[in-house]
Write a protein that holds these residues in place. Structure first.
Motif, PDB file in Angstrom:
ATOM      1  N   PHE A 129     -10.966   0.149  -4.164  1.00 26.16           N
ATOM      2  CA  PHE A 129      -9.997  -0.077  -5.236  1.00 26.16           C
ATOM      3  C   PHE A 129      -9.458   1.219  -5.811  1.00 26.16           C
ATOM      4  O   PHE A 129      -8.251   1.404  -5.952  1.00 26.16           O
ATOM      5  N   GLU A 130     -10.375   2.126  -6.166  1.00 24.58           N
ATOM      6  CA  GLU A 130      -9.979   3.314  -6.922  1.00 24.58           C
ATOM      7  C   GLU A 130      -9.088   4.251  -6.121  1.00 24.58           C
ATOM      8  O   GLU A 130      -8.264   4.960  -6.704  1.00 24.58           O
ATOM      9  N   PHE A 131      -9.247   4.281  -4.800  1.00 31.65           N
ATOM     10  CA  PHE A 131      -8.421   5.184  -4.008  1.00 31.65           C
ATOM     11  C   PHE A 131      -7.069   4.553  -3.667  1.00 31.65           C
ATOM     12  O   PHE A 131      -6.024   5.154  -3.857  1.00 31.65           O
ATOM     13  N   ILE A 132      -7.085   3.323  -3.194  1.00 33.32           N
ATOM     14  CA  ILE A 132      -5.852   2.701  -2.698  1.00 33.32           C
ATOM     15  C   ILE A 132      -4.954   2.246  -3.833  1.00 33.32           C
ATOM     16  O   ILE A 132      -3.725   2.227  -3.708  1.00 33.32           O
ATOM     17  N   LEU A 133      -5.523   1.882  -4.968  1.00 30.02           N
ATOM     18  CA  LEU A 133      -4.731   1.269  -6.036  1.00 30.02           C
ATOM     19  C   LEU A 133      -4.643   2.140  -7.288  1.00 30.02           C
ATOM     20  O   LEU A 133      -4.405   1.622  -8.379  1.00 30.02           O
ATOM     21  N   SER A 134      -4.794   3.442  -7.145  1.00 27.31           N
ATOM     22  CA  SER A 134      -4.752   4.326  -8.314  1.00 27.31           C
ATOM     23  C   SER A 134      -3.374   4.876  -8.618  1.00 27.31           C
ATOM     24  O   SER A 134      -3.200   5.620  -9.569  1.00 27.31           O
ATOM     25  N   GLY A 135      -2.387   4.544  -7.803  1.00 21.12           N
ATOM     26  CA  GLY A 135      -1.055   5.105  -7.987  1.00 21.12           C
ATOM     27  C   GLY A 135      -0.412   4.686  -9.287  1.00 21.12           C
ATOM     28  O   GLY A 135      -0.729   3.647  -9.864  1.00 21.12           O
ATOM     29  N   LYS A 136       0.521   5.478  -9.751  1.00 25.25           N
ATOM     30  CA  LYS A 136       1.184   5.228 -11.025  1.00 25.25           C
ATOM     31  C   LYS A 136       1.958   3.918 -11.022  1.00 25.25           C
ATOM     32  O   LYS A 136       2.098   3.256 -12.052  1.00 25.25           O
ATOM     33  N   SER A 137       2.460   3.488  -9.856  1.00 24.54           N
ATOM     34  CA  SER A 137       3.285   2.287  -9.810  1.00 24.54           C
ATOM     35  C   SER A 137       2.502   1.044 -10.197  1.00 24.54           C
ATOM     36  O   SER A 137       3.024   0.151 -10.857  1.00 24.54           O
ATOM     37  N   MET A 138       1.248   0.942  -9.741  1.00 25.55           N
ATOM     38  CA  MET A 138       0.440  -0.231 -10.056  1.00 25.55           C
ATOM     39  C   MET A 138       0.122  -0.327 -11.548  1.00 25.55           C
ATOM     40  O   MET A 138      -0.315  -1.358 -12.027  1.00 25.55           O
ATOM     41  N   ARG A 139       0.347   0.741 -12.270  1.00 22.00           N
ATOM     42  CA  ARG A 139       0.055   0.718 -13.703  1.00 22.00           C
ATOM     43  C   ARG A 139       1.257   0.283 -14.528  1.00 22.00           C
ATOM     44  O   ARG A 139       1.211   0.299 -15.755  1.00 22.00           O
ATOM     45  N   GLY A 140       2.326  -0.109 -13.836  1.00 21.39           N
ATOM     46  CA  GLY A 140       3.481  -0.663 -14.535  1.00 21.39           C
ATOM     47  C   GLY A 140       4.696   0.223 -14.419  1.00 21.39           C
ATOM     48  O   GLY A 140       4.596   1.452 -14.488  1.00 21.39           O
ATOM     49  N   ILE A 141       5.851  -0.417 -14.211  1.00 23.79           N
ATOM     50  CA  ILE A 141       7.118   0.294 -14.097  1.00 23.79           C
ATOM     51  C   ILE A 141       8.067  -0.235 -15.152  1.00 23.79           C
ATOM     52  O   ILE A 141       8.265  -1.440 -15.278  1.00 23.79           O
ATOM     53  N   ASP A 142       8.633   0.658 -15.909  1.00 25.42           N
ATOM     54  CA  ASP A 142       9.649   0.267 -16.880  1.00 25.42           C
ATOM     55  C   ASP A 142      11.025   0.430 -16.251  1.00 25.42           C
ATOM     56  O   ASP A 142      11.402   1.518 -15.820  1.00 25.42           O
ATOM     57  N   LEU A 143      11.766  -0.672 -16.179  1.00 23.98           N
ATOM     58  CA  LEU A 143      13.077  -0.649 -15.553  1.00 23.98           C
ATOM     59  C   LEU A 143      14.151  -1.005 -16.563  1.00 23.98           C
ATOM     60  O   LEU A 143      13.942  -1.854 -17.424  1.00 23.98           O
ATOM     61  N   ASN A 144      15.285  -0.360 -16.439  1.00 24.59           N
ATOM     62  CA  ASN A 144      16.448  -0.723 -17.236  1.00 24.59           C
ATOM     63  C   ASN A 144      17.301  -1.687 -16.420  1.00 24.59           C
ATOM     64  O   ASN A 144      18.002  -1.288 -15.502  1.00 24.59           O
ATOM     65  N   GLY A 145      17.215  -2.983 -16.751  1.00 19.32           N
ATOM     66  CA  GLY A 145      17.964  -3.971 -15.991  1.00 19.32           C
ATOM     67  C   GLY A 145      17.175  -4.450 -14.783  1.00 19.32           C
ATOM     68  O   GLY A 145      16.063  -4.021 -14.506  1.00 19.32           O
ATOM     69  N   LEU A 146      17.764  -5.364 -14.039  1.00 20.21           N
ATOM     70  CA  LEU A 146      17.125  -5.979 -12.886  1.00 20.21           C
ATOM     71  C   LEU A 146      17.443  -5.170 -11.635  1.00 20.21           C
ATOM     72  O   LEU A 146      18.592  -5.068 -11.231  1.00 20.21           O
ATOM     73  N   GLU A 147      16.409  -4.572 -11.028  1.00 14.66           N
ATOM     74  CA  GLU A 147      16.615  -3.762  -9.841  1.00 14.66           C
ATOM     75  C   GLU A 147      15.791  -4.317  -8.691  1.00 14.66           C
ATOM     76  O   GLU A 147      14.679  -4.792  -8.885  1.00 14.66           O
ATOM     77  N   TYR A 148      16.356  -4.232  -7.486  1.00 14.73           N
ATOM     78  CA  TYR A 148      15.681  -4.720  -6.297  1.00 14.73           C
ATOM     79  C   TYR A 148      15.396  -3.558  -5.353  1.00 14.73           C
ATOM     80  O   TYR A 148      16.109  -2.552  -5.339  1.00 14.73           O
ATOM     81  N   MET A 149      14.346  -3.709  -4.544  1.00 11.12           N
ATOM     82  CA  MET A 149      14.019  -2.699  -3.556  1.00 11.12           C
ATOM     83  C   MET A 149      15.083  -2.706  -2.470  1.00 11.12           C
ATOM     84  O   MET A 149      15.363  -3.740  -1.870  1.00 11.12           O
ATOM     85  N   THR A 150      15.665  -1.553  -2.208  1.00 10.41           N
ATOM     86  CA  THR A 150      16.664  -1.422  -1.161  1.00 10.41           C
ATOM     87  C   THR A 150      16.343  -0.199  -0.314  1.00 10.41           C
ATOM     88  O   THR A 150      15.848   0.813  -0.818  1.00 10.41           O
ATOM     89  N   ALA A 151      16.644  -0.325   0.969  1.00 10.75           N
ATOM     90  CA  ALA A 151      16.392   0.795   1.869  1.00 10.75           C
ATOM     91  C   ALA A 151      17.483   1.849   1.751  1.00 10.75           C
ATOM     92  O   ALA A 151      17.223   3.026   1.874  1.00 10.75           O
ATOM     93  N   PHE A 152      18.710   1.418   1.557  1.00  8.87           N
ATOM     94  CA  PHE A 152      19.796   2.372   1.378  1.00  8.87           C
ATOM     95  C   PHE A 152      21.012   1.615   0.873  1.00  8.87           C
ATOM     96  O   PHE A 152      21.115   0.400   0.981  1.00  8.87           O
ATOM     97  N   ASP A 153      21.932   2.343   0.290  1.00  4.60           N
ATOM     98  CA  ASP A 153      23.222   1.810  -0.128  1.00  4.60           C
ATOM     99  C   ASP A 153      24.308   2.541   0.641  1.00  4.60           C
ATOM    100  O   ASP A 153      24.195   3.737   0.897  1.00  4.60           O
ATOM    101  N   PHE A 154      25.341   1.813   0.998  1.00  2.00           N
ATOM    102  CA  PHE A 154      26.431   2.481   1.691  1.00  2.00           C
ATOM    103  C   PHE A 154      27.753   1.827   1.322  1.00  2.00           C
ATOM    104  O   PHE A 154      27.825   0.669   0.918  1.00  2.00           O
TER     105      PHE A 154
END
Length: 271
Positions: A129-154
């Protein structure tokens, strides 16, 4: 088989999506150097075999790796923990096995990981647990508005009578199938702040650590069908965004902690 020459294009290729086919054999060696542009690899629902190519550790821009429903014969790729942008790692029902090592490092592994699906494999021992799940993202992300994961925009520009003008804009949005609230659910889009862990149907042992309460961005946690012991950690009450919690079919004992009454978003709870 997937043609070996695919690896030669990984310096310019951004998305490889070949899921739901009948490809067999091994994965090509992508990212032979650190200059690759690959951001998404989805080879799910095929018949790929043997081991993952370690050259994947060179895909420094990789954000999503989906290997689910194949026939690999390999251990957990702990070496992927060095990838700085990896957000999604899905390995459901893919023939992975063995103990996941507790990495001896002063640095957190998988710093941006948000979705981890290791379900229906043959992993054993205690989950790191402590190694794989210690990243900052798992501790919560504050987003402005609704954003989706995208690989790229063009953007697509079209020529007019006297000049060029903007015709349309596109983005390649991630999609994934996960067990969610007891059902297989296809997410056509994946929100940047959606975080899920599925370790179900393995042979993980030991206890669920209090550390899990630090992962305040979690929406779904499934550790069912393992051989986990001890008590339900009271720190689960800190997961205020949690919508689904499945602890069933383990050797957990004791009482349900009163702190779980704080989980106002919880819709599915199974023990």
């Amino acid at each position: 088989m997937l043609p070996r020459c695919l690896g030669n294009f990984s310096s310019s290729l951004k998305v490889l999506s070949v899921g739901n086919n009948y490809f067999h054999g091994t994965l090509p060696h992508f990212c032979s150097t650190n200059g690759s542009d690959l951001m998404l690899i989805d080879v799910s629902r095929n018949q790929l075999q043997r081991k993952l190519p370690r050259s994947l550790a060179n895909c420094l821009r990789l954000q999503s790796l989906v290997l689910s429903n194949n026939k690999f014969d390999d251990v957990f790729p702990i070496w992927l923990g060095t990838l700085p942008e990896l957000k999604v790692l899905a390995m459901r029902n893919s023939g992975f096995h063995g103990v996941i090592p507790r990495h001896q490092s002063n640095h957190d592994g998988f710093p941006n990981l948000r979705i981890l699906d290791l379900s229906q494999n043959n992993f054993t021992g205690q989950f790191a647990f402590e190694f794989i799940l210690s990243g900052k993202s798992m501790r919560g992300i504050d987003l402005n508005g609704l954003e989706y994961m995208t690989a790229f925009d063009f953007l697509i520009y079209e020529s007019g009578p006297s000049s060029w003008y903007l015709g349309a804009s596109y983005s390649y949005e991630y999609s994934i199938t996960l067990m969610n609230k007891g059902l297989d659910r296809y997410f056509q889009k994946v929100r940047e702040d959606f975080m899920a862990i599925d370790l179900s149907s393995n042979r993980f042992e030991g206890k669920i650590p209090e550390f899990i309460g630090n992962l305040k961005g979690l929406r779904s946690l499934n550790v069912s069908n393992n051989i986990l012991t001890s008590r339900i950690p009271s720190s689960l009450g800190n997961l205020t965004y949690l919508e689904a919690l499945d602890l069933s079919h383990n050797n957990i004992l004791g009482e349900i902690p009163p702190s779980l009454l704080q989980l106002s978003f919880l819709q599915q709870f199974s023990v």
